[in-house]
Motif scaffolding. Structure first.
Motif, mmCIF file in Angstrom:
data_model
loop_
_atom_site.group_PDB
_atom_site.id
_atom_site.type_symbol
_atom_site.label_atom_id
_atom_site.label_comp_id
_atom_site.label_asym_id
_atom_site.label_seq_id
_atom_site.Cartn_x
_atom_site.Cartn_y
_atom_site.Cartn_z
ATOM 1 N N ASP A 98 73.855 60.204 -28.747
ATOM 2 C CA ASP A 98 73.029 59.337 -29.594
ATOM 3 C C ASP A 98 73.733 58.073 -30.082
ATOM 4 O OD1 ASP A 98 70.738 60.941 -29.367
ATOM 5 O OD2 ASP A 98 71.467 62.261 -30.959
ATOM 6 N N ILE A 99 74.629 57.545 -29.262
ATOM 7 C CA ILE A 99 75.272 56.271 -29.562
ATOM 8 C C ILE A 99 74.403 55.168 -28.960
ATOM 9 C CG2 ILE A 99 77.333 54.847 -29.212
ATOM 10 C CD1 ILE A 99 77.760 57.305 -31.037
ATOM 11 N N ALA A 104 73.287 48.871 -21.150
ATOM 12 C CA ALA A 104 72.842 50.121 -20.536
ATOM 13 C C ALA A 104 73.526 50.356 -19.198
ATOM 14 C CB ALA A 104 71.325 50.114 -20.351
ATOM 15 N N GLU A 105 73.997 49.280 -18.583
ATOM 16 C CA GLU A 105 74.693 49.349 -17.300
ATOM 17 C C GLU A 105 75.986 48.543 -17.404
ATOM 18 O OE1 GLU A 105 73.898 50.944 -14.394
ATOM 19 O OE2 GLU A 105 72.172 51.854 -15.412
ATOM 20 N N PRO A 106 77.018 48.938 -16.666
ATOM 21 C CA PRO A 106 78.242 48.138 -16.640
ATOM 22 C C PRO A 106 77.973 46.748 -16.083
ATOM 23 C CG PRO A 106 78.601 50.297 -15.651
ATOM 24 C CD PRO A 106 77.130 50.151 -15.873
ATOM 25 N N PHE A 117 79.456 47.507 -23.737
ATOM 26 C CA PHE A 117 79.697 47.572 -25.178
ATOM 27 C C PHE A 117 78.792 48.603 -25.843
ATOM 28 C CE2 PHE A 117 81.568 43.476 -24.270
ATOM 29 C CZ PHE A 117 82.638 43.404 -25.155
ATOM 30 N N LEU A 118 79.345 49.237 -26.885
ATOM 31 C CA LEU A 118 78.601 50.160 -27.733
ATOM 32 C C LEU A 118 78.277 49.424 -29.026
ATOM 33 C CD1 LEU A 118 80.873 53.315 -27.294
ATOM 34 C CD2 LEU A 118 79.052 52.459 -25.785
ATOM 35 N N HIS A 119 77.078 49.637 -29.536
ATOM 36 C CA HIS A 119 76.634 48.895 -30.720
ATOM 37 C C HIS A 119 77.389 49.357 -31.966
ATOM 38 C CE1 HIS A 119 74.165 46.846 -33.597
ATOM 39 N NE2 HIS A 119 73.555 46.226 -32.595
ATOM 40 N N GLU A 129 84.225 48.460 -26.737
ATOM 41 C CA GLU A 129 84.042 48.134 -25.323
ATOM 42 C C GLU A 129 84.662 49.241 -24.480
ATOM 43 O OE1 GLU A 129 85.160 44.511 -22.195
ATOM 44 O OE2 GLU A 129 85.990 44.484 -24.224
ATOM 45 N N LEU A 130 83.974 49.580 -23.406
ATOM 46 C CA LEU A 130 84.506 50.515 -22.414
ATOM 47 C C LEU A 130 84.823 49.704 -21.168
ATOM 48 C CD1 LEU A 130 81.875 53.343 -22.907
ATOM 49 C CD2 LEU A 130 84.128 53.137 -23.986
#
Length: 138
Positions: A98-99, A104-106, A117-119, A129-130
């Motif tokens: 639930d993050i 939604a895509e790299p 990026f995650l909000h 950032e991943l």
């Protein structure tokens, strides 16, 4: 998902050249790469410290995300990036927890990495950032 290390810490700066001089003169680090990422409206500069990098981010557009960040919060820490084996798999893993995702895509990022990026509303205020190498480089 288990990150292998902190890939980099992103710092928002008003003037890339002045900031590069600071990191070189004060800490004795060497900027090894300056790159523009046009679709993100940013110029970046990188310094390596052990396995971690410092990424300086200068906006190339007054309405770009870095310019808006600096207008709102001033210069400073913008995000933390974690190295993962596969960004797409990592996104699926965090979404199942639930993050909220920004990406939604790299997508392509600096240094040829795949990024997402995650909000910060889901990550206790930390823009996260991943990053991973493209699958053909692993």
């Amino acid at each position: 998902m288990k990150p292998s290390h902190i890939e980099h810490i992103g710092l928002a700066v008003r003037n890339l050249e002045e900031s590069i001089r600071y990191w070189e003169n004060v800490f004795g680090l060497q900027c090894y790469r300056v790159e523009e990422v046009a679709d993100q409206k940013v110029r970046t500069a990188f310094f390596k410290i052990g396995d971690t990098k410092i990424e300086l981010l200068e906006s190339t557009d007054a309405d770009g995300p870095i310019a808006r960040f600096i207008d709102k919060r001033g210069e400073g820490v913008h995000h933390i990036a974690f190295a993962v084996d596969d960004v797409k798999d990592a996104l699926q893993s965090v979404q199942e927890k639930d993050i909220t995702l920004i990406d939604a895509e790299p997508r392509p990022g600096a240094e040829g990495l795949q990024i997402a990026f995650l909000h910060p509303k889901s990550t206790h205020g930390v823009l996260t950032e991943l990053c991973s190498k493209p699958t053909n480089e692993k």
